[in-house]
Design a protein around this motif. Sequence first.
Motif, mmCIF file in Angstrom:
data_model
loop_
_atom_site.group_PDB
_atom_site.id
_atom_site.type_symbol
_atom_site.label_atom_id
_atom_site.label_comp_id
_atom_site.label_asym_id
_atom_site.label_seq_id
_atom_site.Cartn_x
_atom_site.Cartn_y
_atom_site.Cartn_z
ATOM 1 N N THR A 1 0.703 -1.119 -0.073
ATOM 2 C CA THR A 1 -0.179 0.039 -0.019
ATOM 3 C C THR A 1 0.718 1.319 -0.033
ATOM 4 O O THR A 1 2.082 1.299 0.455
ATOM 5 C CB THR A 1 -0.827 0.000 1.154
ATOM 6 N N ASP A 2 0.497 2.480 -0.535
ATOM 7 C CA ASP A 2 0.816 3.568 -0.382
ATOM 8 C C ASP A 2 -0.181 4.546 -0.248
ATOM 9 O O ASP A 2 -1.396 4.589 -1.183
ATOM 10 C CB ASP A 2 1.590 4.025 -1.792
ATOM 11 N N VAL A 3 -0.135 5.110 0.945
ATOM 12 C CA VAL A 3 -1.424 5.923 1.260
ATOM 13 C C VAL A 3 -0.860 7.475 1.523
ATOM 14 O O VAL A 3 -0.032 7.331 2.493
ATOM 15 C CB VAL A 3 -2.034 5.437 2.600
ATOM 16 N N ARG A 4 -1.687 8.296 1.223
ATOM 17 C CA ARG A 4 -1.602 9.483 1.595
ATOM 18 C C ARG A 4 -2.586 10.299 2.432
ATOM 19 O O ARG A 4 -3.802 10.112 1.750
ATOM 20 C CB ARG A 4 -0.988 10.562 0.786
ATOM 21 N N VAL A 5 -2.596 10.982 3.563
ATOM 22 C CA VAL A 5 -3.442 11.731 4.178
ATOM 23 C C VAL A 5 -3.323 13.220 4.191
ATOM 24 O O VAL A 5 -2.226 13.581 4.559
ATOM 25 C CB VAL A 5 -3.633 11.241 5.589
ATOM 26 N N HIS A 6 -4.215 13.599 3.519
ATOM 27 C CA HIS A 6 -4.062 15.568 3.538
ATOM 28 C C HIS A 6 -5.267 15.781 4.021
ATOM 29 O O HIS A 6 -6.331 15.968 3.586
ATOM 30 C CB HIS A 6 -4.088 15.871 1.883
ATOM 31 N N GLY A 7 -4.845 16.506 5.469
ATOM 32 C CA GLY A 7 -6.133 16.766 6.149
ATOM 33 C C GLY A 7 -7.049 15.797 6.598
ATOM 34 O O GLY A 7 -6.794 14.664 7.159
ATOM 35 N N LYS A 8 -8.287 15.708 5.906
ATOM 36 C CA LYS A 8 -9.357 14.957 6.057
ATOM 37 C C LYS A 8 -9.520 14.012 4.861
ATOM 38 O O LYS A 8 -10.456 13.278 4.803
ATOM 39 C CB LYS A 8 -10.675 15.340 6.864
ATOM 40 N N VAL A 9 -8.772 13.973 3.953
ATOM 41 C CA VAL A 9 -8.823 13.456 2.582
ATOM 42 C C VAL A 9 -7.510 12.164 2.445
ATOM 43 O O VAL A 9 -6.538 12.624 2.701
ATOM 44 C CB VAL A 9 -9.048 14.383 1.449
ATOM 45 N N VAL A 10 -7.949 11.197 2.038
ATOM 46 C CA VAL A 10 -7.086 10.102 1.817
ATOM 47 C C VAL A 10 -7.311 9.666 0.419
ATOM 48 O O VAL A 10 -8.133 9.584 -0.144
ATOM 49 C CB VAL A 10 -7.705 8.705 2.506
ATOM 50 N N THR A 11 -5.810 9.526 -0.180
ATOM 51 C CA THR A 11 -5.584 8.813 -1.576
ATOM 52 C C THR A 11 -4.962 7.718 -1.158
ATOM 53 O O THR A 11 -3.804 7.516 -0.469
ATOM 54 C CB THR A 11 -4.810 9.642 -2.448
ATOM 55 N N ALA A 12 -5.011 6.458 -1.996
ATOM 56 C CA ALA A 12 -4.497 5.140 -1.455
ATOM 57 C C ALA A 12 -4.210 4.453 -2.936
ATOM 58 O O ALA A 12 -4.970 4.675 -3.998
ATOM 59 C CB ALA A 12 -5.367 4.300 -0.778
ATOM 60 N N ARG A 13 -3.212 3.782 -2.837
ATOM 61 C CA ARG A 13 -2.761 2.910 -4.050
ATOM 62 C C ARG A 13 -2.594 1.622 -3.162
ATOM 63 O O ARG A 13 -1.727 1.568 -2.381
ATOM 64 C CB ARG A 13 -1.438 3.414 -4.755
ATOM 65 N N VAL A 14 -2.965 0.573 -3.923
ATOM 66 C CA VAL A 14 -3.095 -0.828 -3.252
ATOM 67 C C VAL A 14 -2.570 -1.899 -4.436
ATOM 68 O O VAL A 14 -3.126 -1.788 -5.498
ATOM 69 C CB VAL A 14 -4.401 -1.162 -2.818
ATOM 70 N N ALA A 15 -1.488 -2.774 -4.117
ATOM 71 C CA ALA A 15 -0.991 -3.792 -5.075
ATOM 72 C C ALA A 15 -1.624 -5.223 -4.248
ATOM 73 O O ALA A 15 -1.237 -5.279 -3.289
ATOM 74 C CB ALA A 15 0.304 -4.010 -5.165
ATOM 75 N N VAL A 16 -2.116 -5.805 -5.077
ATOM 76 C CA VAL A 16 -2.727 -7.100 -4.477
ATOM 77 C C VAL A 16 -2.554 -8.265 -5.552
ATOM 78 O O VAL A 16 -2.174 -7.948 -6.614
ATOM 79 C CB VAL A 16 -4.398 -7.033 -4.068
ATOM 80 N N SER A 17 -2.907 -9.171 -5.112
ATOM 81 C CA SER A 17 -2.970 -10.637 -6.094
ATOM 82 C C SER A 17 -4.299 -11.014 -6.345
ATOM 83 O O SER A 17 -5.063 -10.778 -5.302
ATOM 84 C CB SER A 17 -2.176 -11.857 -5.515
ATOM 85 N N VAL A 18 -4.763 -11.390 -7.451
ATOM 86 C CA VAL A 18 -6.195 -11.942 -7.641
ATOM 87 C C VAL A 18 -6.141 -13.217 -8.066
ATOM 88 O O VAL A 18 -5.225 -13.789 -8.914
ATOM 89 C CB VAL A 18 -6.565 -11.025 -8.996
ATOM 90 N N ALA A 19 -6.978 -14.116 -7.599
ATOM 91 C CA ALA A 19 -6.992 -15.631 -7.908
ATOM 92 C C ALA A 19 -7.542 -15.681 -9.256
ATOM 93 O O ALA A 19 -8.627 -15.109 -9.840
ATOM 94 C CB ALA A 19 -7.980 -16.206 -6.990
ATOM 95 N N TYR A 20 -6.715 -16.404 -10.087
ATOM 96 C CA TYR A 20 -6.938 -16.879 -11.478
ATOM 97 C C TYR A 20 -8.263 -17.800 -11.282
ATOM 98 O O TYR A 20 -8.274 -18.875 -10.481
ATOM 99 C CB TYR A 20 -6.005 -17.432 -12.206
#
Length: 144
Positions: free
Chosen positions: A78-97
Amino acid sequence: MTSDERPAPPGEARDGVRGEARGPGEPVRPPGERGRTTISDRVVARIVAKAAEETAGTGGLDRSVLGVGLPGRRAARTDVRVHGKVVTARVAVSVAYPMPVRDVARQVRAGVRARVEALTGLTVRQVDIDVAELERPDGGRTVS
């Protein structure tokens, strides 16, 4: 205090209202004036990772060192940024084939947004999903 009254327990005012301990004649301050709670980016990142992994069809990522696979899995990246009360997130996951990747990503995005907003009270503006691996159902090699 008269002889009929007993001292109030810690955290409870004499008038029966729970809240901050206060002295005689001191009014209870409204919630907005009592202080401030700060939630760090790291805490929000852990909430995001847990919410992403709880979505059906997703999981953590393979562990490796210098390209050599290790046993076990690690949490979603994950890469998360919190600016005041606003969140932006980036998530890397695996997906089951053979799960539909677009549908799984949509469910992860909705789950992350709901969980972060419910637990922290912050507003999630954006959740980017990276599908870093496809997990094979036979437990064999993953495709990165």
